[in-house]
Write an enzyme that holds these catalytic residues in place. Sequence first.
Site, mmCIF file in Angstrom:
data_model
loop_
_atom_site.group_PDB
_atom_site.id
_atom_site.type_symbol
_atom_site.label_atom_id
_atom_site.label_comp_id
_atom_site.label_asym_id
_atom_site.label_seq_id
_atom_site.Cartn_x
_atom_site.Cartn_y
_atom_site.Cartn_z
ATOM 1 N N TYR A 1 1.127 -1.234 -0.125
ATOM 2 C CA TYR A 1 0.262 -0.321 -0.277
ATOM 3 C C TYR A 1 1.132 1.556 0.143
ATOM 4 O O TYR A 1 1.319 1.754 1.114
ATOM 5 C CB TYR A 1 -1.259 0.188 1.399
ATOM 6 C CG TYR A 1 -2.137 -1.253 0.966
ATOM 7 C CD1 TYR A 1 -2.347 -1.508 0.375
ATOM 8 C CD2 TYR A 1 -2.481 -1.721 2.553
ATOM 9 C CE1 TYR A 1 -3.223 -2.318 0.216
ATOM 10 C CE2 TYR A 1 -3.252 -2.190 2.300
ATOM 11 C CZ TYR A 1 -3.544 -2.961 1.649
ATOM 12 O OH TYR A 1 -4.768 -4.239 2.043
ATOM 13 N N PHE B 1 -13.535 -5.356 1.354
ATOM 14 C CA PHE B 1 -14.365 -4.501 0.128
ATOM 15 C C PHE B 1 -16.030 -5.267 0.680
ATOM 16 O O PHE B 1 -16.480 -4.740 0.270
ATOM 17 C CB PHE B 1 -14.482 -5.211 -1.419
ATOM 18 C CG PHE B 1 -13.271 -4.723 -1.826
ATOM 19 C CD1 PHE B 1 -12.308 -3.472 -1.506
ATOM 20 C CD2 PHE B 1 -12.607 -5.333 -2.988
ATOM 21 C CE1 PHE B 1 -11.218 -3.470 -2.317
ATOM 22 C CE2 PHE B 1 -11.811 -4.978 -4.066
ATOM 23 C CZ PHE B 1 -10.846 -3.917 -3.418
ATOM 24 N N PRO B 2 -16.032 -4.705 2.352
ATOM 25 C CA PRO B 2 -17.130 -5.299 2.785
ATOM 26 C C PRO B 2 -18.346 -4.565 2.357
ATOM 27 O O PRO B 2 -19.326 -4.842 2.761
ATOM 28 C CB PRO B 2 -16.926 -5.246 4.608
ATOM 29 C CG PRO B 2 -16.183 -3.949 4.539
ATOM 30 C CD PRO B 2 -15.148 -4.502 3.150
ATOM 31 N N LEU B 3 -18.096 -3.049 1.884
ATOM 32 C CA LEU B 3 -18.976 -1.932 1.266
ATOM 33 C C LEU B 3 -18.991 -1.818 0.171
ATOM 34 O O LEU B 3 -19.303 -0.936 -0.541
ATOM 35 C CB LEU B 3 -18.736 -0.897 1.706
ATOM 36 C CG LEU B 3 -18.835 -0.762 3.545
ATOM 37 C CD1 LEU B 3 -18.755 0.561 4.544
ATOM 38 C CD2 LEU B 3 -19.933 -1.271 3.982
ATOM 39 N N GLY B 4 -18.465 -3.037 -0.834
ATOM 40 C CA GLY B 4 -18.261 -3.052 -2.412
ATOM 41 C C GLY B 4 -17.192 -2.705 -2.619
ATOM 42 O O GLY B 4 -16.876 -2.495 -4.433
ATOM 43 N N GLY B 5 -16.058 -1.876 -1.679
ATOM 44 C CA GLY B 5 -14.490 -1.808 -2.414
ATOM 45 C C GLY B 5 -14.859 -0.720 -3.529
ATOM 46 O O GLY B 5 -15.563 0.635 -3.163
ATOM 47 N N PHE B 6 -14.210 -0.536 -4.515
ATOM 48 C CA PHE B 6 -13.987 0.499 -5.832
ATOM 49 C C PHE B 6 -15.217 0.864 -6.190
ATOM 50 O O PHE B 6 -15.101 1.399 -7.038
ATOM 51 C CB PHE B 6 -12.714 0.185 -7.007
ATOM 52 C CG PHE B 6 -11.978 -0.335 -5.895
ATOM 53 C CD1 PHE B 6 -11.207 1.780 -5.414
ATOM 54 C CD2 PHE B 6 -10.489 -1.388 -5.857
ATOM 55 C CE1 PHE B 6 -9.217 0.714 -4.724
ATOM 56 C CE2 PHE B 6 -9.131 -1.354 -5.578
ATOM 57 C CZ PHE B 6 -9.213 -0.159 -4.733
ATOM 58 N N PRO C 1 -18.817 0.529 -4.832
ATOM 59 C CA PRO C 1 -19.606 0.682 -3.331
ATOM 60 C C PRO C 1 -21.436 -0.268 -3.909
ATOM 61 O O PRO C 1 -21.457 0.043 -5.378
ATOM 62 C CB PRO C 1 -20.025 2.809 -3.893
ATOM 63 C CG PRO C 1 -19.007 3.234 -4.526
ATOM 64 C CD PRO C 1 -18.894 2.199 -5.200
ATOM 65 N N LEU C 2 -21.409 -0.502 -2.923
ATOM 66 C CA LEU C 2 -22.702 -1.402 -3.133
ATOM 67 C C LEU C 2 -24.291 -1.397 -3.811
ATOM 68 O O LEU C 2 -24.579 0.583 -3.514
ATOM 69 C CB LEU C 2 -23.238 -1.787 -1.860
ATOM 70 C CG LEU C 2 -22.458 -2.876 -1.160
ATOM 71 C CD1 LEU C 2 -22.477 -3.459 0.358
ATOM 72 C CD2 LEU C 2 -22.145 -4.440 -1.764
#
Length: 289
Positions: free
Chosen positions: A65, A214-219, A221-222
């Site tokens: 990173y 990516f619990p919220l969708g990552g790149f 978003p959900l």
Amino acid sequence: MTTQTLPGGTYTLADDLTVSRVGYGAMQLAGPHVFGPPADRAAAVAVLREAVALGITHIDTADFYGPYVTNEIIREALHPYPADLHIVTKVGSVRDAEGGWVMQREPGQLRRHVEQNLEHLGLDRLDVVNLRVGGVDRPEPGSLAPQFTALAELQQEGLIKHLGVSTVLAEQVAEAQSIAPVVGVQNFYNIANRQDDELIDSLAEQGIAYVPYFPLGGFSPLQSAELNAVAARLGSTPTAVAQAWLLQRSPNILLIPGTSSSVHLRENVAAAGLELPDDAIAELNTIGA
């Protein structure tokens, strides 16, 4: 360190390794596209210190990173580390000069990755090292034996306490376990991407943590009408509902949502404490079915 009870409580990965189920993913502390330095380094330092003050004892990172940037900021912000703070890192990838993600998984390369993590974090031994196996967001079939054996040897040398795997298939988890104990699996998973449901249940039975990235969708978003509808009915937000669903999905799931904002960090912690009623869970379960 300020000791607080966070949503979900704690999870014990090993006799000497208990972490808060609500953790912090440090990826966003680097610059745009996880490359180069952040625009505001002081703010990045502040986020990490806020995470510890909130009671988070699980920080997820990687030396690629930045590269190096995130680990150097973690060291600046938190070293010497609190005794109950555990840093989990990943090896198996590097960044090229343009910021591309390049896989490096030869045993000698993995040793160098471990050494670089130790150097940049200011540690003599790493709490957990995950072997990154698959692509960006999905596993790839094949043996991981040479790579995982190389990490197991570094564990025997005392450079690593515990081992995990990332972006893997169930059979690869089993192969790794035949070489050395696995304390955690880190795969792409969230309320809308549930290909690992059976794996999560199997790991729970074995006492192995599952850490969805990516619990919220990552790149990307959900996006879900059902998720939005449940959030509106509960007077909450889709982000809060998605995190709360993960914590209630299985007791071995650990959250590592990332942010570069202290305000957003506090919102994430509060969101994870949302208690979803049974009818909401039933409705949400249809999203990724």
